[in-house]
Design a protein around this motif. Structure first.
Motif: not given
Lengths: 472, 365
Positions: A398-399, A395, A419, B145, B130, A402-403, A405-407, B141, B133, A409-410
């Protein structure tokens, strides 16, 4: 005006019956040129206009003494004639160039073996020689209030997006610092998100790489005194491309790219996954393997996360020491550190065998990335992920992932998504990211720098094939 | 008006739809529907999908009348400031409750399947942090994702396909064992599981293009989710006998737990990891919706600041229901509320706006 410095030389001669003073910095000027182009004609002619007499190609009248001093510092000679309100500045700069060699940290198997050097003019020459096109534009800037570092941005006038050029221009102009030590400074001043672990402009020492990006409508930034070119904007995937990919057959190129992406995942996730598996989810592994790993782990008193940190730190130490030491000693360090220590650490019961495998694999994977900067980022990122894995197992991974990947993306690089083409998804641009499709298939430039012209090939590149078939 | 930099394309709307809909329901849906509809459970899902499609049509017709406004902006236009505001706050509360429910169900499943001993607050904090964020960013955005992680759904399907190696097709026959009436009743469970599409009320004006295209994208997303769900239910039906089915609350991971490969002994952990991401996107969706509502009222349309406290509210709410009964109670409340907020009220809104000829002034798109 100029503080007394020992390398300031002056020479007085008589010209037009008056005193004439020639000033130059010994360290910056070419004495031979001064002798041949200034002294000899002046002493010979004795009369006439200074600008006509001096045979150097570049003579400039200067009324402002302050500017003249600046020129002096740059290595130009200043001629002052008694009773005259102007002085003459003659370009007598000397240049000590390193030979053009292949950069050590960006080697390729096939392809050009030349790299940028410290001299800006030579670097510009290398680019111009590759793109002999009147649309190639060079713009000079001076940054660093005290160091007065000269930098140049290069772009294709008919390809690069005007908004992008304007943005780069704006950001360079806003730099107001005393010191610009190297392009890394400029990079940090200009980046969209300086807190991010990911570099947002690509640095390279290869002219062919810079050229390829220029032709995609990106901007290249070169600075005097450093062989690194900054390329902007870039995407994450640009760091995983190497000029080598285009010298091999496209099947091989694609295969190598995929290996690199596997290496990205391995370097980033493998230690974390290993930690999660042995501390939480041993049941994921086949039973036989669990026994072997457990047997190896039983001798180790520390939790896996400590083991991992110990080994990873040892590895970073070896790496860092290897860079600092001269290369013959560096190899010894590699052998002592890698082989001897790796074995001894297991025998001493500090680290398990499987952990050594994991760490070694991770290390190798992280060095696969063609860009040194990116490889450091990835190696840095795996530590937080290891901590997450040791606390929350899968877990946590995964998180954590994910963090990241989100970073990604941003993140933007000069306003374009970093990205791309993964997020925002653009299947068309995938041809040159994870895959390396045949060159004649890549008939469109990538979308992310918003080039003025998308199309880069007419349909006729492989027309001969259709023509041949028609004849049969 | 929606800023240009936060608009999304219709393709992105399709993926947004999928990510908003697919979520917590995957795990228990086969069990729940089977309890009512028996072998015809997969038909129930399809029927549920049609019902949802009707709701999407209603919302679309409603949003079409206000092409540049979110629900929070146009409800006051239909009802006036006070009643419209009342409805809006009711919706915000509903969205927060939905977000809380997602959190609670997620935590209880993680607790049951992976970490029985890890404290609730820690797991919840992971998903909330998460999500925050990402959600503080613009819708564009967020959607980027969503599109990226949609790849994972393909993985889920691939993993689930393994079920055919141990399938026994006789388990699902007779299909109409429970009778058509029960099969229709079974779809009751589905229309709660398919929730998430109500984001259309808020997201609609962010989407570029013509109204027809938006409807197509949203419907395609719904169709995809419905087919995915009925595929998974179908697989659960052919793997477990009706007797087993009645006893297993989460059939899909249970089924995967049985598979073992040379390399990976427990596929369910892999599945749960992927599922975690999908659940997080559902939570993010509700977080965005609620924060958008707060943003409209308190932050001049900017949802960024609102995300923080919306997340904290849902986090604290999610910590409260500790017992299975508490969770069951919350589920009941939310499912009843969803009938009103998702299937009922939009019809009312549409009728009123039609009768009183309320629509956005200016040009109609």
């Amino acid at each position: 005006m100029l503080f007394h410095t020992n390398d300031l030389k002056h020479r007085t001669v008589t010209f037009q019956g008056k005193q004439l003073l020639i000033l130059y910095l010994e360290s910056m000027s070419d004495t031979e040129r001064i002798e041949k182009e200034i002294l000899f004609p002046i002493v010979h002619e004795k009369e006439g206009d200074v600008q006509d007499v001096v045979t150097d190609a570049h003579v400039e009248k200067q009324e402002d003494l302050r500017t003249a001093v600046d020129k002096l510092v740059q290595g130009q000679a200043v001629i002052i004639l008694e009773g005259d309100t102007v002085c003459y500045v003659v370009d007598t700069r000397t240049s000590h160039n390193r030979g053009i060699e292949e950069p050590d940290n960006e080697r390729v198997v096939r392809g050009a073996h030349n790299g940028f050097i410290e001299n800006l003019t030579v670097n510009l020459y290398q680019l111009r020689a590759r793109i002999e096109n009147r649309h190639l534009v060079v713009r000079y800037y001076t940054v660093g209030k005290e160091t007065k570092t000269k930098i140049a941005i290069i772009y294709m006038e008919n390809l690069a997006n005007p908004d992008l050029i304007q943005e780069v221009d704006k950001r360079i102009r806003s730099i107001s610092t005393d010191t610009i030590l190297n392009p890394g400074f400029i990079q940090e001043f200009m980046e969209d998100d300086p807190w991010s672990p990911f570099p947002q402009s690509l640095n390279t020492e290869r002219p062919d790489r810079a050229m390829a990006h220029l032709m995609e409508g990106r901007v290249v930034l070169l600075s005097e005194g450093d062989p690194t070119a900054l390329i902007m904007p870039v995407t994450l995937f640009a760091f995983y491309q190497s000029p080598d990919d285009f010298h091999t057959r496209w099947w091989v190129g694609t295969f190598v790219r995929m290996i690199r992406f596997a290496s990205f995942l391995l370097a980033f996730q493998l230690p974390a996954i290993y930690i999660a598996v042995v501390s939480f989810h041993a049941e994921v592994l086949p039973v036989d393997l669990v026994y072997t790993i457990k047997a190896s782990l039983d001798k180790v008193p520390y939790p896996p996360i400590l083991e991992a940190f110990l080994m990873e730190l040892a590895l970073e130490l070896i790496r860092e020491a290897g860079i600092r030491l001269p290369s013959p000693v560096g190899q010894t360090i590699g052998i002592v550190g890698g082989l001897v220590m790796g074995d001894a650490v297991v025998r001493a019961g500090l680290v398990s065998y499987t952990m050594v495998i994991v760490v070694a694999l991770t290390a190798i994977s992280s060095f696969v990335v063609p860009s040194n900067e990116m490889s450091t980022s990835i190696r840095f990122l795996r530590f937080p992920l290891m901590i997450a894995a040791s606390m929350f197992g899968f877990v946590g991974i995964v998180f954590g992932t994910m963090a990241v990947l989100i970073h990604l993306t941003k993140l933007t690089s000069f306003g374009t998504p970093y990205f791309a083409p993964a997020a925002p998804m653009r299947l068309k641009d995938m041809k040159d990211t994870i895959l390396r499709m045949p060159i004649w298939k890549m008939n469109q430039r990538p979308h992310d720098p918003h080039p003025q012209r998308k199309k880069q090939e007419d349909d006729s590149s492989r027309r001969w094939k259709k023509d041949d078939q028609g004849k049969q | 008006m929606i800023k240009e930099s936060s608009r999304i394309t219709q393709g992105q709307l399709f993926f947004y739809m999928i990510q908003a809909q697919v979520g917590i329901g995957i795990m228990s849906l086969p069990h729940d529907v089977h309890a009512v509809a028996k072998g015809g459970a997969w038909i129930s899902i399809l029927i549920g999908g049609v019902v949802v499609q009707l709701a999407i049509l209603v919302m679309w017709a409603l949003c079409k009348r206000f092409p540049n406004l979110t629900m929070f902006e146009y409800l006051p236009k239909i009802f006036g400031k006070w009643i419209g505001g009342f409805f809006n706050f009711a919706y915000i509360i509903f969205f927060i409750l939905m977000a809380t429910l997602v959190l609670v169900l997620f935590e209880s499943l993680i607790n049951k399947w992976v970490f029985p001993l890890t404290p609730r607050w820690a797991v919840l904090a992971l998903i909330v942090m998460t999500s925050v964020y990402l959600v503080i960013e613009s819708l564009r955005t967020i959607t980027r994702f969503y599109v990226f992680v949609s790849v994972l759904i393909v993985l889920i399907v691939l993993i689930a396909l393994n079920a055919f190696t141990i399938a026994d097709f006789t388990y699902m026959f007779p299909i109409t064992e429970a009778g058509w009436g029960k099969i229709f009743l079974g779809s009751n469970k589905v229309i709660v599981s398919l929730l998430g599409f109500e984001m259309l009320l808020v997201v609609y004006p962010f989407v570029e293009g013509k109204a027809d295209g938006k409807l197509k994208a949203a419907s395609a997303g719904n169709a995809f989710t419905t087919l995915l769900y009925s595929f998974l239910v179908f697989i659960a039906l052919i793997v477990f006998s009706p007797m087993e089915m009645a006893m297993i609350p989460e059939p899909i991971p249970y089924m995967l737990k049985a598979f073992s490969f040379r390399v990976v002994e427990r596929l369910d952990l892999l599945f749960l990891s992927i599922w975690t991401v999908i659940v997080a996107t559902s939570y993010m969706n509700y977080l965005f919706l609620a924060a958008n509502g707060f943003g409209h009222y308190f932050h001049r349309g900017n949802h960024r600041t609102a995300v923080y406290y919306t997340a904290i509210i849902s986090y604290i709410l999610a910590l409260i229901p500790q017992s299975p009964d508490g969770i069951e109670f919350l589920t009941q409340i939310v499912s009843w509320a969803s009938y009103a907020f998702v299937y009922g009220l939009p019809v009312l809104f549409l009728l009123i706006s039609l009768v009183f000829r309320k629509r956005e002034k200016g040009k109609t798109a």
